[in-house]
Motif scaffolding. Structure first.
Motif, PDB file in Angstrom:
ATOM      1  N   UNK A  65       1.951  14.339  -8.100  1.00 32.63           N
ATOM      2  CA  UNK A  65       3.082  15.931  -7.811  1.00 32.63           C
ATOM      3  C   UNK A  65       3.170  16.133  -9.380  1.00 32.63           C
ATOM      4  N   UNK A  66       3.648  15.552 -10.800  1.00 35.98           N
ATOM      5  CA  UNK A  66       3.564  15.381 -11.843  1.00 35.98           C
ATOM      6  C   UNK A  66       2.006  16.206 -12.446  1.00 35.98           C
ATOM      7  N   UNK A 118       1.091  -1.519   0.260  1.00 38.10           N
ATOM      8  CA  UNK A 118       0.019  -0.082   0.087  1.00 38.10           C
ATOM      9  C   UNK A 118       0.701   1.286  -0.046  1.00 38.10           C
ATOM     10  N   UNK A 119       1.950   1.138   0.302  1.00 33.62           N
ATOM     11  CA  UNK A 119       3.343   2.641   0.858  1.00 33.62           C
ATOM     12  C   UNK A 119       3.321   2.804  -0.853  1.00 33.62           C
ATOM     13  N   UNK A 120       3.734   1.554  -1.158  1.00 34.92           N
ATOM     14  CA  UNK A 120       3.948   1.620  -2.406  1.00 34.92           C
ATOM     15  C   UNK A 120       3.681   2.192  -4.153  1.00 34.92           C
ATOM     16  N   UNK A 148       3.635   5.940  -5.621  1.00 36.55           N
ATOM     17  CA  UNK A 148       3.563   6.303  -7.468  1.00 36.55           C
ATOM     18  C   UNK A 148       2.140   7.177  -7.828  1.00 36.55           C
ATOM     19  N   UNK A 149       1.445   7.018  -6.547  1.00 33.93           N
ATOM     20  CA  UNK A 149       0.162   7.644  -7.195  1.00 33.93           C
ATOM     21  C   UNK A 149       0.672   8.746  -6.470  1.00 33.93           C
TER      22      UNK A 149
END
Length: 72
Positions: free
Chosen positions: A29-30, A17-19, A23-24
């Motif tokens: 941010x992008x 979940x942290x990974x 990624x999200x």
């Protein structure tokens, strides 16, 4: 031993979940960075249009008849 196995599974699930969360967050941010660039481009375009509009004789009265095409 069962308690240790359950704890390992829960820890693995949390790491997954942290990974996905990281990624999200990177994707968001992008997206925000691209949107900020678009906003800055639009702001500069608006400023340019305002300058162009100020250069014209915007204060003079214009009749709607002046806007009619020549065939009327």
């Amino acid at each position: 031993m069962d308690f240790q196995h359950e704890t390992d599974q829960r820890l693995t699930a949390l790491e997954i979940k942290a990974s996905f969360t990281e990624d999200l967050l990177d994707a968001l941010n992008a997206l925000v960075a691209r949107q900020q660039q678009q906003i800055e481009q639009m702001a500069s375009q608006i400023a340019l249009l305002r300058q162009q509009g100020a250069g014209q004789d915007a204060g003079a009265f214009r009749s709607l008849r002046d806007e009619l095409p020549p065939h009327y």
